[in-house]
Design a protein around this motif. Structure first.
Motif, PDB file in Angstrom:
ATOM      1  N   PHE A 827      42.572  24.435  16.056  1.00 32.36           N
ATOM      2  CA  PHE A 827      41.188  24.752  16.459  1.00 32.36           C
ATOM      3  C   PHE A 827      40.487  24.035  16.090  1.00 32.36           C
ATOM      4  O   PHE A 827      39.566  22.760  15.991  1.00 32.36           O
ATOM      5  CB  PHE A 827      41.260  26.675  16.196  1.00 32.36           C
ATOM      6  CG  PHE A 827      39.976  26.588  16.100  1.00 32.36           C
ATOM      7  CD1 PHE A 827      39.325  26.101  17.432  1.00 32.36           C
ATOM      8  CD2 PHE A 827      38.868  26.655  15.649  1.00 32.36           C
ATOM      9  CE1 PHE A 827      37.337  26.370  17.565  1.00 32.36           C
ATOM     10  CE2 PHE A 827      37.767  27.853  15.193  1.00 32.36           C
ATOM     11  CZ  PHE A 827      37.285  26.846  16.402  1.00 32.36           C
ATOM     12  N   ILE A 856      44.719  25.085  22.997  1.00 31.22           N
ATOM     13  CA  ILE A 856      44.234  26.698  22.954  1.00 31.22           C
ATOM     14  C   ILE A 856      44.734  26.991  23.877  1.00 31.22           C
ATOM     15  O   ILE A 856      44.487  28.497  23.526  1.00 31.22           O
ATOM     16  CB  ILE A 856      43.180  25.990  22.103  1.00 31.22           C
ATOM     17  CG1 ILE A 856      42.842  25.378  20.841  1.00 31.22           C
ATOM     18  CG2 ILE A 856      42.779  27.603  21.982  1.00 31.22           C
ATOM     19  CD1 ILE A 856      43.712  26.262  19.884  1.00 31.22           C
ATOM     20  N   PHE A 867      41.031  34.252  21.121  1.00 28.99           N
ATOM     21  CA  PHE A 867      41.338  32.892  21.369  1.00 28.99           C
ATOM     22  C   PHE A 867      40.145  32.171  22.336  1.00 28.99           C
ATOM     23  O   PHE A 867      40.151  30.529  22.708  1.00 28.99           O
ATOM     24  CB  PHE A 867      42.348  32.405  21.746  1.00 28.99           C
ATOM     25  CG  PHE A 867      43.747  32.624  20.292  1.00 28.99           C
ATOM     26  CD1 PHE A 867      43.988  31.442  20.166  1.00 28.99           C
ATOM     27  CD2 PHE A 867      44.664  33.454  21.008  1.00 28.99           C
ATOM     28  CE1 PHE A 867      44.647  31.745  18.331  1.00 28.99           C
ATOM     29  CE2 PHE A 867      45.653  33.174  19.881  1.00 28.99           C
ATOM     30  CZ  PHE A 867      45.510  33.048  18.832  1.00 28.99           C
ATOM     31  N   LYS A 870      37.293  30.839  20.957  1.00 31.05           N
ATOM     32  CA  LYS A 870      37.593  29.427  19.988  1.00 31.05           C
ATOM     33  C   LYS A 870      38.176  28.103  21.300  1.00 31.05           C
ATOM     34  O   LYS A 870      37.149  26.558  20.967  1.00 31.05           O
ATOM     35  CB  LYS A 870      39.099  29.272  19.223  1.00 31.05           C
ATOM     36  CG  LYS A 870      38.870  30.251  18.274  1.00 31.05           C
ATOM     37  CD  LYS A 870      40.525  30.475  17.961  1.00 31.05           C
ATOM     38  CE  LYS A 870      40.168  31.618  16.095  1.00 31.05           C
ATOM     39  NZ  LYS A 870      39.955  32.578  17.521  1.00 31.05           N
ATOM     40  N   LEU A 874      35.415  24.630  21.763  1.00 32.71           N
ATOM     41  CA  LEU A 874      35.836  23.575  21.808  1.00 32.71           C
ATOM     42  C   LEU A 874      35.232  22.985  22.872  1.00 32.71           C
ATOM     43  O   LEU A 874      34.932  21.140  23.260  1.00 32.71           O
ATOM     44  CB  LEU A 874      37.677  23.790  21.892  1.00 32.71           C
ATOM     45  CG  LEU A 874      38.359  23.408  20.678  1.00 32.71           C
ATOM     46  CD1 LEU A 874      39.599  24.115  20.741  1.00 32.71           C
ATOM     47  CD2 LEU A 874      38.212  22.616  19.816  1.00 32.71           C
TER      48      LEU A 874
END
Length: 989
Positions: A827, A856, A867, A870, A874
């Motif tokens: 990540f 991910i 997740f 995250k 991103l």
């Protein structure tokens, strides 16, 4: 008294010379305190020739349970019982029930076979003692525990007392008393005393009496005014140096010599001061006592000698046997010795004990060394002829024989009897967790066995003695003894099945000592001898076929069919073989995880073919781990759940810790919230402690802290736990798997103190080149993950962190179980790739970032709780590359997702990145709002060094940081369709 009542310390270490009156003083003081405030005071005393020292520690808790149940209400006892059942589990309750009879007044014993429910019963007992004290103390009056004559305590007892002091110091006031004339600098006991300094207890020294103190004692004894006794007291103080025991014995000697006498006219005590001043004084109280004992009649002198050989306390059973075998009126002699003050009788002569251990020492030293050994041997032979089953008589018999020394001229049949009784005593003391004593019994038993027919006529006993010695030495990680006796078993055992338990102990001991390749080689040797294949690596065509067959079988088999499988007809053999495979699993995790696929497949194949055994849950958990490495996450999670259901059965509970570790670290986190994985690992730690599985309890705890830190728990709390854990492991010579927690500790300290901070632990530069990093295949990747995190969180990009093969590339090639840390590292690799790609206009970095995003996303689809935020962060970083209008929205989504899923550190990170993005667009007010929110959340996380870095960035961009501390928490959009940000207002805005 002041230290106790003031609450300024957790306990006392009291020392002084023999005979100075430590025990009497402490017993009187704390008995008085107990009466004054209705608190509990319990005490125990270790013996110089203690045969079962664990019973001495247990006696404290037995007395505590007796006192507690006498005054506690029924309701309180019910609450305590429930808390104990939860804390101890079946194994812990059973362990304590065996040695604390009074516990039955609180809890019902589960009535289990104690050997089948522990990995290490001593560790289980130690943990259970701590929990028992914690729980009773939380529902009772204050507790004071006195451990006297600790210089005589064995290693295991001292370890238990240290754990009580270090882990339950708030539960009781501890008083540790020892005699300093027996302590030598640098020996094991003095080192143990030094370790107590960190437990927050005070040291107090009890000194000899002053002249005034001697005069007070003499005045009271002789019923005379102090001014009259002062000249005599001055002489007595000069000769005895004010030692109370010495003084008392010297006054008795003067009385017997007629130098202190009773005058009739007038009736009072008198003395001849001139003659007393000329009396030649013995150099010690022992010399004085020996001189007095030499004047006793022969029968009393012999009675003292026999009693001194048997120990500080002699029970009636031994007295009766010796009296009948030796033809002595032993009981009558002991009664006379009680009247003379050398001995004290308890419970109507059910036992007698010496009035002071110096009296015992003096009686013992009336004999020469050869006379002592001869009498020990004589007593041992007499008691061994009874072939006792009773614990006290058995331990006393073999101890006496062993202290007499091996006599090769004895009838071989008597030697075999002594060896057999040593084996019985070794097994019993091993069950009682007195490992050093059990090892001594086993080794002495081997020496007693006649060499000429050791492995022929007396094969079974000889094998049993070696196995007992090996198993006991393995429990204390004594690799030298394990190796020595295993070699002898391998050379002489009649079958390989009889060698197996010893070889497996050697394998485990080698692993615990960090000799992984040697341990692996022993494991391979065992497998080959049992007709098993050496584990194949992933990529082997035959392994691929076998793996596909196993997964197909599992897909076609219902959970209920697995849970209701029959029990294996060869469960004992299966347990040993699966234990070997399981140990290999953790060795391979360190340097060749590619082999674990075949190991786990074969473990499950044995279980499905032969039926369930107690270790079957480990086979299922291992295969679940392998499936996760192959990317078959759904099947992996299902098999992991089956492992947990199977391990819940009582027969398998001792494997709960290892199942928790494997499923938590390698399986559950892909589906469940990371916070629930943290709780599961902590539960696994507790399960391990309950059954004494210290290895996996420790590994559960380490991974619990690692994942707790990854989910954003307060850093200082994690720092303290890591520091204690790492230091504890090094003190116990545990080096297996230490490198990963050290990385995490260093990262936590860096986030708090800054990149340049150094302490006693390994620095980043030292970790970069440490040999353990090279030996463990996952370690370089773990180091790389932390490097990515450090670089991005500190916005420091001058160390070429993105050069070389990326972490994602390594993981994709790895095809083995992935730890959460490595996914977090990927990540941060993606964040770095997008950030540097934007700054440096490097397309290959942007491509790398896109690859991370897709990777991910796959984990987010399976586990959005862990997740989703995250992926959103991103995405926002990727959108910023093209100056997308959606960038602001996705940053807010990332912040909200992190907040909803309780990742305070990633909420801070997303807020900081949002603030930086908005500032670059010229939206300064909103940017400052997000920066302020980031700083607030970084502070909540405890990342002081990051707070300083962000404040410097804000100062550079805005020229001030004065408004950062006063704002309220930002409120984001209400749902995904609205783009509302309620900004905090800076003062004066």
């Amino acid at each position: 008294t002041g230290l106790f009542k003031g609450g300024a310390c957790k306990g006392l270490i009291v020392n002084g010379r023999a005979g100075v009156g430590k025990s009497s003083l402490l017993s009187q003081v704390f008995s008085d305190i107990s009466e004054q405030n209705d608190s509990y005071f319990v005490q125990t005393k270790f013996e110089q020739s203690g045969i079962n020292p664990l019973a001495i520690v247990a006696s404290v808790f037995n007395s505590l349970c007796r006192a507690f149940t006498r005054v506690a209400s029924s309701r309180t006892k019910e609450v305590v019982a429930r808390e104990l059942e939860s804390a101890l589990g079946v194994a812990g309750i059973n362990a304590l029930s065996l040695i604390i009879p009074r516990l039955s007044k609180i809890l019902k014993s589960p009535d289990l076979d104690s050997t089948d429910h522990y990995m290490n019963q001593a560790a289980s007992v130690s943990y259970s003692f701590r929990k028992l004290l914690e729980i009773i103390s939380s529902h009772s009056a204050p507790i004071t525990l006195l451990f006297d004559d600790l210089q005589f305590a064995d290693m295991n007892s001292r370890s238990i007392i240290y754990s009580l002091l270090s882990d339950t110091a708030q539960a009781a006031f501890f008083v540790c008393c020892y005699r300093d004339d027996d302590v030598k600098p640098g020996n094991e006991f003095s080192k143990w005393l030094e370790s107590l300094e960190s437990c927050g207890i005070k040291k107090v020294e009890v000194e000899n009496l002053t002249t005034e103190g001697v005069n007070e004692m003499v005045s009271e004894s002789l019923r005379a005014f102090p001014r009259i006794t002062l000249p005599l007291s001055t002489q007595l103080h000069a000769k005895t140096r004010g030692n109370p025991l010495f003084l008392r014995q010297f006054m008795d000697s003067l009385y017997h010599q007629g130098l202190i006498y009773l005058s009739l006219y007038p009736p009072r005590w008198s003395w001849d001061l001139d003659k007393i001043s000329n009396v030649e004084m013995p150099v010690s109280v022992v010399s004085l006592l020996i001189a007095e004992m030499q004047t006793l009649p022969t029968d009393l002198k012999q009675g003292l000698r026999v009693a001194s050989c048997l120990g500080s306390t002699v029970e009636k059973g031994a007295i009766d046997v010796i009296a009948s075998r030796m033809g002595l009126n032993f009981a009558e002699a002991l009664e006379k010795l009680v009247k003379k003050g050398f001995l004290i009788s308890n419970n109507g002569f059910s036992e007698v004990r010496f009035s002071h251990d110096k009296v015992q020492q003096s009686a013992y030293e009336t004999m020469t060394v050869s006379e002592q050994k001869l009498l020990h041997l004589q007593l041992g032979l007499l008691l061994c002829e009874e072939e006792p089953d009773d614990g006290y008589l058995l331990f006393t018999a073999v101890t006496q024989a062993n202290m007499g020394g091996v006599n090769t001229s004895l009838d071989p049949r008597k030697r075999v009897t002594i060896a057999t009784l040593n084996l019985r005593a070794g097994i019993q003391t091993k069950k009682l967790s007195a490992f050093d004593i059990a090892l001594g019994f086993s080794q002495n038993g081997i020496l007693w066995m006649p060499i000429e027919d050791r492995w022929s006529t007396n094969y079974a006993t000889t094998l049993g003695l070696h196995v007992c010695a090996i198993e006991t030495a393995c429990l204390v990680n004594n690799i030298g003894i394990v190796t020595k006796y295993t070699d002898q078993v391998v050379a002489n055992a009649r079958s390989y099945e009889e060698q197996l338990p010893c070889l497996f102990c050697l394998m485990k001991c080698l692993m615990a000592c960090g000799r992984l390749f040697d341990s692996r080689n022993i494991g391979f040797s065992i497998l080959t001898s049992l007709g098993e294949q050496i584990p194949r690596e992933l990529g082997d065509p035959g392994l691929t076929i076998d793996l596909n067959a196993m997964t197909s079988m599992l897909h076609g088999t219902a959970d209920e069919a697995i849970l209701t499988m029959r029990t294996s007809h060869q469960a004992r053999q299966d347990v040993l073989l699966l234990d070997v495979f399981s140990t290999l699993t953790f060795i391979f995790l360190e340097y060749n995880p590619q082999c674990n696929l075949d190991v786990s497949r074969r473990m499950l194949e044995i279980t499905l073919t032969n039926g369930l055994s107690e270790i079957s849950p480990v086979a299922f958990a291992n295969f679940a781990v392998s499936l996760s490495g192959l990317g078959q996450h759904n099947l992996s999670y299902r098999i992991g759940r089956l492992a947990k259901q199977l391990v819940a059965r009582p027969m398998s509970h001792r494997f709960a810790s290892i199942v928790s570790l494997m499923t938590g670290v390698c399986v559950d986190w892909m589906v469940e919230p990371l916070q629930s994985v943290v709780e599961s690992l902590l539960k696994g730690h507790k399960s391990g402690l309950q059954v004494g599985d210290l290895t996996y309890a420790r590994m559960n705890y380490i991974n619990y802290i690692v994942i707790a830190y990854l989910v954003g728990q307060e850093l200082n709390c994690c720092r303290g736990k890591f520091s204690e854990s790492i230091e504890s492991n090094f003190k116990q010579n545990v080096v297996f798997g230490f490198i990963h927690p050290t990385y995490a500790y260093r990262m936590i300290v860096t986030l708090i103190e800054g990149k340049d901070f150094k302490d006693s632990f390994l620095s980043w530069d030292e970790l970069r080149t440490h040999t353990a990093k090279q030996q463990n295949r996952d370690s370089p990747m773990a180091f790389q993950a932390h490097s990515y995190m450090r670089s991005f969180l500190f916005q420091s990009f001058d160390d070429d962190v993105m050069e070389g093969e990326g972490l994602l590339s390594k993981l994709l090639a790895k095809r083995s179980p992935v730890r959460p840390l490595l996914i977090i590292g990927v990540f941060y690799e993606g964040l770095l790739a997008f950030h540097l790609g934007r700054i440096q206009q490097q397309q290959h970095l942007i491509t790398r970032g896109n690859q991370v995003l897709e990777f991910i996303k796959r984990y987010s689809d399976a586990n959005p709780f862990a997740f989703e935020n995250k992926v959103l962060l991103l995405e926002a970083s990727r959108m910023e590359l093209s100056d997308s209008k959606e960038t602001d929205l996705f940053y807010q989504k990332a912040i909200k997702s992190a907040r909803d899923h309780k990742f305070v550190h990633e909420e801070a990170l997303a807020s900081e990145m949002a603030g930086r993005c908005l500032f670059s667009k010229g939206v300064s007010n909103k940017a400052l709002d997000f920066y302020a929110h980031a700083i607030n959340k970084y502070k909540s996380w405890g990342a002081s060094a990051i707070v300083t870095r962000v404040e410097c960035e804000v100062l550079q961009k805005f020229g001030t940081v004065s408004g950062l501390q006063n704002g309220k928490e930002i409120e984001l959009f209400n749902d995904g369709s609205e783009r509302q940000v309620i900004s905090r207002k800076r003062p004066g805005a």
